[in-house]
Design an enzyme around this catalytic site. Structure first.
Site, mmCIF file in Angstrom:
data_model
loop_
_atom_site.group_PDB
_atom_site.id
_atom_site.type_symbol
_atom_site.label_atom_id
_atom_site.label_comp_id
_atom_site.label_asym_id
_atom_site.label_seq_id
_atom_site.Cartn_x
_atom_site.Cartn_y
_atom_site.Cartn_z
ATOM 1 N N GLY A 162 3.770 2.814 -2.270
ATOM 2 C CA GLY A 162 4.710 2.820 -3.394
ATOM 3 C C GLY A 162 5.187 4.241 -3.633
ATOM 4 O O GLY A 162 6.135 4.707 -2.989
ATOM 5 N N SER A 163 4.487 4.970 -4.511
ATOM 6 C CA SER A 163 4.837 6.382 -4.724
ATOM 7 C C SER A 163 4.753 7.140 -3.402
ATOM 8 O O SER A 163 5.570 8.012 -3.108
ATOM 9 C CB SER A 163 3.882 7.006 -5.746
ATOM 10 O OG SER A 163 4.003 6.350 -6.986
ATOM 11 N N GLU A 166 20.046 9.849 -5.058
ATOM 12 C CA GLU A 166 21.254 9.448 -5.779
ATOM 13 C C GLU A 166 21.016 8.171 -6.580
ATOM 14 O O GLU A 166 21.497 8.018 -7.699
ATOM 15 C CB GLU A 166 22.401 9.270 -4.784
ATOM 16 C CG GLU A 166 22.654 10.564 -4.028
ATOM 17 C CD GLU A 166 23.883 10.540 -3.146
ATOM 18 O OE1 GLU A 166 24.469 9.472 -2.966
ATOM 19 O OE2 GLU A 166 24.246 11.628 -2.655
ATOM 20 N N GLY A 222 0.800 -1.224 0.000
ATOM 21 C CA GLY A 222 0.000 0.000 0.000
ATOM 22 C C GLY A 222 0.831 1.270 0.000
ATOM 23 O O GLY A 222 0.290 2.369 0.116
ATOM 24 N N SER A 250 7.710 7.898 -13.412
ATOM 25 C CA SER A 250 7.951 9.115 -14.201
ATOM 26 C C SER A 250 7.143 10.289 -13.654
ATOM 27 O O SER A 250 7.633 11.425 -13.617
ATOM 28 C CB SER A 250 7.615 8.867 -15.675
ATOM 29 O OG SER A 250 8.579 7.986 -16.225
ATOM 30 N N GLU A 306 12.104 3.175 -8.322
ATOM 31 C CA GLU A 306 12.815 4.332 -7.741
ATOM 32 C C GLU A 306 12.121 5.648 -8.109
ATOM 33 O O GLU A 306 12.769 6.641 -8.441
ATOM 34 C CB GLU A 306 14.295 4.321 -8.115
ATOM 35 C CG GLU A 306 15.006 3.165 -7.431
ATOM 36 C CD GLU A 306 16.494 3.343 -7.279
ATOM 37 O OE1 GLU A 306 16.963 4.478 -7.116
ATOM 38 O OE2 GLU A 306 17.186 2.312 -7.325
HETATM 39 C C1 LIG Z 1 10.932 -4.848 -10.545
HETATM 40 C C2 LIG Z 1 10.752 -3.939 -9.383
HETATM 41 C C3 LIG Z 1 11.785 -3.756 -8.489
HETATM 42 C C4 LIG Z 1 11.629 -2.929 -7.367
HETATM 43 N N1 LIG Z 1 12.634 -2.822 -6.439
HETATM 44 C C5 LIG Z 1 12.395 -2.176 -5.276
HETATM 45 C C6 LIG Z 1 13.352 -2.210 -4.208
HETATM 46 O O1 LIG Z 1 14.432 -2.812 -4.329
HETATM 47 N N2 LIG Z 1 13.049 -1.588 -3.052
HETATM 48 C C7 LIG Z 1 11.863 -0.927 -2.860
HETATM 49 O O2 LIG Z 1 11.666 -0.382 -1.769
HETATM 50 N N3 LIG Z 1 10.946 -0.858 -3.851
HETATM 51 C C8 LIG Z 1 11.177 -1.471 -5.055
HETATM 52 N N4 LIG Z 1 10.242 -1.441 -6.061
HETATM 53 C C9 LIG Z 1 8.988 -0.696 -5.854
HETATM 54 C C10 LIG Z 1 8.874 0.521 -6.748
HETATM 55 O O3 LIG Z 1 9.728 1.533 -6.308
HETATM 56 C C11 LIG Z 1 7.392 0.928 -6.790
HETATM 57 O O4 LIG Z 1 6.716 -0.050 -7.546
HETATM 58 C C12 LIG Z 1 7.207 2.307 -7.379
HETATM 59 O O5 LIG Z 1 7.694 3.283 -6.511
HETATM 60 C C13 LIG Z 1 5.751 2.610 -7.691
HETATM 61 O O6 LIG Z 1 4.911 2.300 -6.605
HETATM 62 P P1 LIG Z 1 3.597 1.417 -6.848
HETATM 63 O O7 LIG Z 1 3.997 0.207 -7.598
HETATM 64 O O8 LIG Z 1 2.913 1.233 -5.545
HETATM 65 O O9 LIG Z 1 2.698 2.286 -7.811
HETATM 66 P P2 LIG Z 1 1.683 3.472 -7.362
HETATM 67 O O10 LIG Z 1 2.365 4.404 -6.431
HETATM 68 O O11 LIG Z 1 0.406 2.850 -6.944
HETATM 69 O O12 LIG Z 1 1.475 4.205 -8.759
HETATM 70 C C14 LIG Z 1 0.545 3.758 -9.745
HETATM 71 C C15 LIG Z 1 0.444 4.849 -10.809
HETATM 72 O O13 LIG Z 1 -0.094 6.050 -10.226
HETATM 73 C C16 LIG Z 1 0.759 7.138 -10.471
HETATM 74 N N5 LIG Z 1 0.729 8.038 -9.305
HETATM 75 C C17 LIG Z 1 0.783 7.709 -7.993
HETATM 76 N N6 LIG Z 1 0.739 8.803 -7.226
HETATM 77 C C18 LIG Z 1 0.697 9.862 -8.086
HETATM 78 C C19 LIG Z 1 0.655 11.291 -7.920
HETATM 79 N N7 LIG Z 1 0.686 11.851 -6.711
HETATM 80 N N8 LIG Z 1 0.607 12.063 -9.031
HETATM 81 C C20 LIG Z 1 0.587 11.517 -10.257
HETATM 82 N N9 LIG Z 1 0.644 10.188 -10.482
HETATM 83 C C21 LIG Z 1 0.688 9.367 -9.407
HETATM 84 C C22 LIG Z 1 2.165 6.529 -10.670
HETATM 85 O O14 LIG Z 1 2.991 7.390 -11.436
HETATM 86 C C23 LIG Z 1 1.814 5.233 -11.393
HETATM 87 O O15 LIG Z 1 1.697 5.464 -12.777
HETATM 88 C C24 LIG Z 1 10.408 -2.235 -7.194
HETATM 89 C C25 LIG Z 1 9.366 -2.405 -8.122
HETATM 90 C C26 LIG Z 1 9.519 -3.255 -9.193
HETATM 91 C C27 LIG Z 1 8.352 -3.456 -10.131
#
Ligand SMILES: Cc1cc2nc3c(=O)[nH]c(=O)nc-3n(C[C@H](O)[C@H](O)[C@H](O)COP(=O)(O)OP(=O)(O)OC[C@H]3O[C@@H](n4cnc5c(N)ncnc54)[C@H](O)[C@@H]3O)c2cc1C
Length: 388
Positions: free
Chosen positions: A140-141, A250, A138, A375, A372
């Site tokens: 991510g971003s 970074e 729950g 976009s 990380e």
């Molecule tokens: C292969 C892989 C490796 C990873 N490795 C790691 C790791 O080593 N360590 C770690 O901690 N995490 C890791 N991640 C997690 C990764 O950083 C997250 O998946 C990423 O930050 C996006 O979060 P989410 O998947 O919950 O998408 P969400 O945050 O749910 O986003 C879904 C969509 O909504 C958009 N969105 C969300 N909020 C906003 C906003 N405020 N304004 C506009 N658009 C928005 C996003 O841009 C995206 O298009 C990894 C993910 C993958 C798939």
């Protein structure tokens, strides 16, 4: 400007002798040691242990670790060059090495106590793979909405919660884990912990079955009352949000490096192929329509590389680089997707099958726009810097 001062202002892509040596040796390793196994690693979603051992022997797993701790004592820019060169052949290996250097080791060099450095840096330089565990299902971003909880227990803390998407989860032995010690304080309760595989209450869960970078493991981590000694807090209690922000600022330059390496790999395959492939009685490289696609791809790659190198060199110079890092990650991931798409296009039907390497690079490219910071998150950072 005096000639001497002008001489010091090198082109961004002009490498020093040791930078050149590093890049060449990593590229040579990638071609010889990795290239023959790329397809199999992708198909089986496997990162061979002996390849990881060979990467340690090559000296790319502790690039910024000072020599006094057994590392290479080199710069962040060197790490960027290594990630780029590895990703040219396999972006899965590129991201494994990237997380080790630009997130895990970076965080330890900046935030670890002397005792923690003495305990972990020599191991990270020689045999221990690290992982960086911030994201949750729950969160991510909105990473600081994390719900993993750390409560005082005995002489330390007990962590309970789940982390998702953790790169290197399957192979790592050291995990930087973010958990909240005081949810009432919001993000100011977030604390970073150094958790070893084998700590009671910690298990590595499901490994994801992914579209791209399949050889790089992405795993769930499960903490059930996981006991972590107080000496394993990284930085200060309640300052984990700073650890996360600073390392990720970074780290995204490293993802930029992965993306330009990938794009270079795709472009190289395309250039070689169009000279070989004949249609209408001549190599397809002779058609202007094909030449223009390649020229556009090469231009986008060059622009992306300049953004990545500039952000990395600013970081090494101790100058502000937040906006530049966000721009380099945003642009290089888009460039990698476009360049690899052009490569598939120029291979025609052969680009669409697994017997040729560009299909995999096209699948691998998509992740650059997601991890990380998506976009949209990079655009948000850039806009904030612009608008003040
Ligand atoms: C292969 C892989 C490796 C990873 N490795 C790691 C790791 O080593 N360590 C770690 O901690 N995490 C890791 N991640 C997690 C990764 O950083 C997250 O998946 C990423 O930050 C996006 O979060 P989410 O998947 O919950 O998408 P969400 O945050 O749910 O986003 C879904 C969509 O909504 C958009 N969105 C969300 N909020 C906003 C906003 N405020 N304004 C506009 N658009 C928005 C996003 O841009 C995206 O298009 C990894 C993910 C993958 C798939």
């Amino acid at each position: 400007m005096a000639q001497e001062a002008l001489d010091r202002v090198a082109a961004l892509t002009q490498l020093s002798e040791d930078e050149q040596i590093l890049r060449d040796s990593v590229l040579e390793f990638a071609e010889r040691r990795m290239r023959p196994h790329v397809r199999e690693m992708d198909e089986h979603a496997k990162m061979p242990r002996d390849l990881i051992a060979d990467l340690f022997a090559l000296g790319v797993m502790g690039i910024e670790i000072p020599e006094s701790y057994g590392g290479s004592g080199a710069s962040f820019f060197h790490a960027v060059l290594a990630v780029e060169a590895l990703s040219q052949v396999d972006p899965s290996v590129g991201v494994m090495v990237d997380v080790q250097n630009t997130l895990v080791i970076n965080a330890l060099i900046r935030w670890a106590s002397e005792a923690q450095k003495a305990q972990y840096l020599p191991a990270l330089a020689s045999r221990t793979l690290g992982a960086y565990a911030l994201s949750e299902s729950g969160a991510g971003s909105d990473a600081f909405a994390l719900t993993a909880r750390a409560v005082a227990s005995g002489d330390g803390y007990a962590i309970t919660g789940r982390k998702l998407w953790i790169t290197n989860g399957n192979e790592a032995d050291l995990f930087i884990v973010f958990a909240n010690v005081n949810p009432q304080a919001g993000y100011r309760g977030i604390t970073a912990f150094l958790v070893e595989r084998g700590f009671p209450g910690f298990t590595v869960g499901k490994k994801e079955d992914k579209m791209g970078i399949r050889a790089s493991s992405t795993c769930e981590l499960i903490f059930e009352d996981c006991q972590v000694p107080a000496g394993h807090v990284l930085g200060e209690v309640g300052k984990g949000y700073k650890v996360a922000i600073e390392t990720l600022n970074e780290g995204r330059i490293g993802i930029g490096a992965q993306m330009i390496g990938l794009a270079q790999g795709a472009l190289d395959h395309a250039v070689a192929y169009v000279k070989e492939r004949r249609q209408f009685g001549k190599p397809i490289a002779e058609f202007q329509g094909v030449q223009f696609q390649l020229a556009r791809a090469a231009t986008e790659l060059e622009a992306a590389r300049l953004l990545v190198y500039n952000a990395a060199r600013l970081r090494d110079a101790g100058r502000p680089f937040l906006k530049e890092a966000a721009m380099c990650k945003l642009y290089s991931s888009e460039a990698a997707e476009h360049v690899s798409s052009i490569a598939v296009q120029l291979f025609g039907g052969y680009g669409f099958v697994k017997d040729y390497p560009v299909e995999k690079l096209y699948r691998d490219a998509k992740i650059g726009e997601i991890y990380e910071g998506t976009s949209n998150m990079q655009l948000g950072t850039i806009a904030k810097q612009l608008l003040g």
